[in-house]
Design an enzyme around this catalytic site. Structure first.
Site, PDB file in Angstrom:
ATOM      1  CE  LYS A  13       7.885 -14.709 -98.666  1.00 50.09           C
ATOM      2  NZ  LYS A  13       8.478 -14.049 -99.845  1.00 50.09           N
ATOM      3  NE  ARG A  88       5.969  -9.619 -96.122  1.00 53.20           N
ATOM      4  CZ  ARG A  88       5.732  -9.871 -97.395  1.00 53.20           C
ATOM      5  NH1 ARG A  88       6.347  -9.198 -98.332  1.00 53.20           N
ATOM      6  NH2 ARG A  88       4.861 -10.791 -97.709  1.00 53.20           N
ATOM      7  NE  ARG A 127       3.775 -13.076-108.749  1.00 51.08           N
ATOM      8  CZ  ARG A 127       4.019 -13.165-107.446  1.00 51.08           C
ATOM      9  NH1 ARG A 127       4.511 -14.283-106.941  1.00 51.08           N
ATOM     10  NH2 ARG A 127       3.793 -12.150-106.651  1.00 51.08           N
ATOM     11  NE  ARG A 157       0.759  -9.875-105.852  1.00 52.67           N
ATOM     12  CZ  ARG A 157       1.464 -10.523-104.920  1.00 52.67           C
ATOM     13  NH1 ARG A 157       1.293 -11.814-104.727  1.00 52.67           N
ATOM     14  NH2 ARG A 157       2.347  -9.883-104.184  1.00 52.67           N
ATOM     15  NE  ARG A 168       6.356  -7.445-104.222  1.00 59.26           N
ATOM     16  CZ  ARG A 168       5.957  -8.298-105.163  1.00 59.26           C
ATOM     17  NH1 ARG A 168       5.805  -7.889-106.428  1.00 59.26           N
ATOM     18  NH2 ARG A 168       5.689  -9.541-104.854  1.00 59.26           N
TER      19      ARG A 168
HETATM   20  P1  ADP Z   1       5.576 -10.862-101.704  1.00 62.83           P
HETATM   21  O1  ADP Z   1       6.074 -11.698-100.577  1.00 62.83           O
HETATM   22  O2  ADP Z   1       5.855 -11.496-103.019  1.00 62.83           O
HETATM   23  O3  ADP Z   1       6.021  -9.439-101.623  1.00 62.83           O
HETATM   24  P2  ADP Z   1       2.857 -11.023-100.651  1.00 62.83           P
HETATM   25  O4  ADP Z   1       1.652 -11.352-101.404  1.00 62.83           O
HETATM   26  O5  ADP Z   1       3.307 -11.968 -99.586  1.00 62.83           O
HETATM   27  O6  ADP Z   1       3.991 -10.811-101.734  1.00 62.83           O
HETATM   28  O7  ADP Z   1       2.682  -9.584 -99.954  1.00 62.83           O
HETATM   29  C1  ADP Z   1       2.220  -8.496-100.695  1.00 62.83           C
HETATM   30  C2  ADP Z   1       2.317  -7.199 -99.892  1.00 62.83           C
HETATM   31  O8  ADP Z   1       1.562  -7.281 -98.649  1.00 62.83           O
HETATM   32  C3  ADP Z   1       3.701  -6.762 -99.442  1.00 62.83           C
HETATM   33  O9  ADP Z   1       4.453  -6.145-100.471  1.00 62.83           O
HETATM   34  C4  ADP Z   1       3.342  -5.787 -98.318  1.00 62.83           C
HETATM   35  O10 ADP Z   1       2.877  -4.548 -98.814  1.00 62.83           O
HETATM   36  C5  ADP Z   1       2.159  -6.454 -97.638  1.00 62.83           C
HETATM   37  N1  ADP Z   1       2.603  -7.306 -96.517  1.00 62.83           N
HETATM   38  C6  ADP Z   1       2.399  -8.640 -96.401  1.00 62.83           C
HETATM   39  N2  ADP Z   1       2.942  -9.095 -95.251  1.00 62.83           N
HETATM   40  C7  ADP Z   1       3.506  -8.035 -94.626  1.00 62.83           C
HETATM   41  C8  ADP Z   1       4.239  -7.843 -93.414  1.00 62.83           C
HETATM   42  N3  ADP Z   1       4.499  -8.844 -92.556  1.00 62.83           N
HETATM   43  N4  ADP Z   1       4.662  -6.602 -93.107  1.00 62.83           N
HETATM   44  C9  ADP Z   1       4.401  -5.571 -93.895  1.00 62.83           C
HETATM   45  N5  ADP Z   1       3.730  -5.668 -95.056  1.00 62.83           N
HETATM   46  C10 ADP Z   1       3.284  -6.880 -95.430  1.00 62.83           C
END
Ligand code: ADP
Length: 217
Positions: A13, A88, A127, A157, A168
């Site tokens: 994404k 999410r 990664r 990370r 996740r």
């Molecule tokens: P990924 O999509 O690969 O899990 P991101 O970098 O987009 O990684 O997000 C990392 C973390 O940030 C998520 O695992 C969560 O803890 C938090 N996060 C990001 N966006 C949201 C959201 N809309 N709702 C809840 N937590 C979020």
């Protein structure tokens, strides 16, 4: 256009969102990137988010909705925005819809990036990510200077460690996958995109999907 990107962690994404944002000339709003930037700056938001992120859990809906409200109302987003991983849970989808309704806007399209679990785990566990621009790279070791020459270093990370990855993926199935059906039942077309293959091929599929939505509307 307000475009919501959905898909499991590792589906691409972030990469695709950036390419589409450049193509459409609208900003990409990635909540994960915002939290990591806040953490680097040591703000209370960053500190609060960290405890959830490191384990691969979700940050509370109220925090996300505050960020989304602000981002949508910002001058940069007048022509639209790409929301990358910003929705999410079903309550987040509902809250975003309410907030957009009050300003006479709506989510125009949902792009769902799909990849199988084996591929997702392979991508996430192999990664490294720049600690400044947050771009993910494959095949580069932690500690390497960011190839974008922004002064950043590549790190692994914390949520790309095996236990957090599994969490996740579970969280995605349990809390985020129902968002797909929510949009479908609320009249927002969900475009499914095969996220396996060359980055440029996936971008082309996503761009075609957006054209289909524009023509249908
Ligand atoms: P990924 O999509 O690969 O899990 P991101 O970098 O987009 O990684 O997000 C990392 C973390 O940030 C998520 O695992 C969560 O803890 C938090 N996060 C990001 N966006 C949201 C959201 N809309 N709702 C809840 N937590 C979020």
């Amino acid at each position: 256009m307000i475009i919501v990107l959905l898909g499991p962690p590792g589906a691409g994404k972030g990469t695709q969102g950036e390419l589409l944002a450049a193509r459409l000339g609208i900003p990409k709003i990635a909540t994960g990137d915002l939290f990591r930037a806040a953490l680097r700056e040591g703000t209370p938001l960053g500190v609060e988010a960290k405890q959830f992120m490191d384990r691969g859990d979700l940050v509370p809906d109220s925090v996300i909705l505050g960020i989304l409200r602000e981002a949508i109302a910002s001058p940069e987003a007048v022509r639209g925005a790409i929301l990358d991983g910003a929705v999410r849970t079903v309550p987040q989808a509902e809250g975003l819809a309410e907030c957009l309704t009050t300003i006479g806007r709506k989510v125009d399209a949902v792009l769902l990036f799909e990849a199988n679990h084996t591929e997702l785990i392979r991508r996430l566990s192999s990664r490294t990510t720049c600690d400044i621009c947050q771009t993910p790279f494959k095949g580069l070791q932690p500690g390497t200077a960011c190839p974008r020459n922004d002064g950043g270093r590549l790190i692994r990370r914390q949520d790309d460690e095996p236990e957090a990855i599994q969490n996740r993926l579970n969280v995605y199935e349990e809390l985020t996958a129902p968002v797909i059906a929510w949009y479908e039942t609320h009249g927002v077309p969900v475009q499914r995109i095969d996220a396996i293959g060359d980055v440029t091929d996936v971008t082309a599929r996503a761009a075609q999907a957006l054209e289909r939505v524009q023509h249908a509307g």
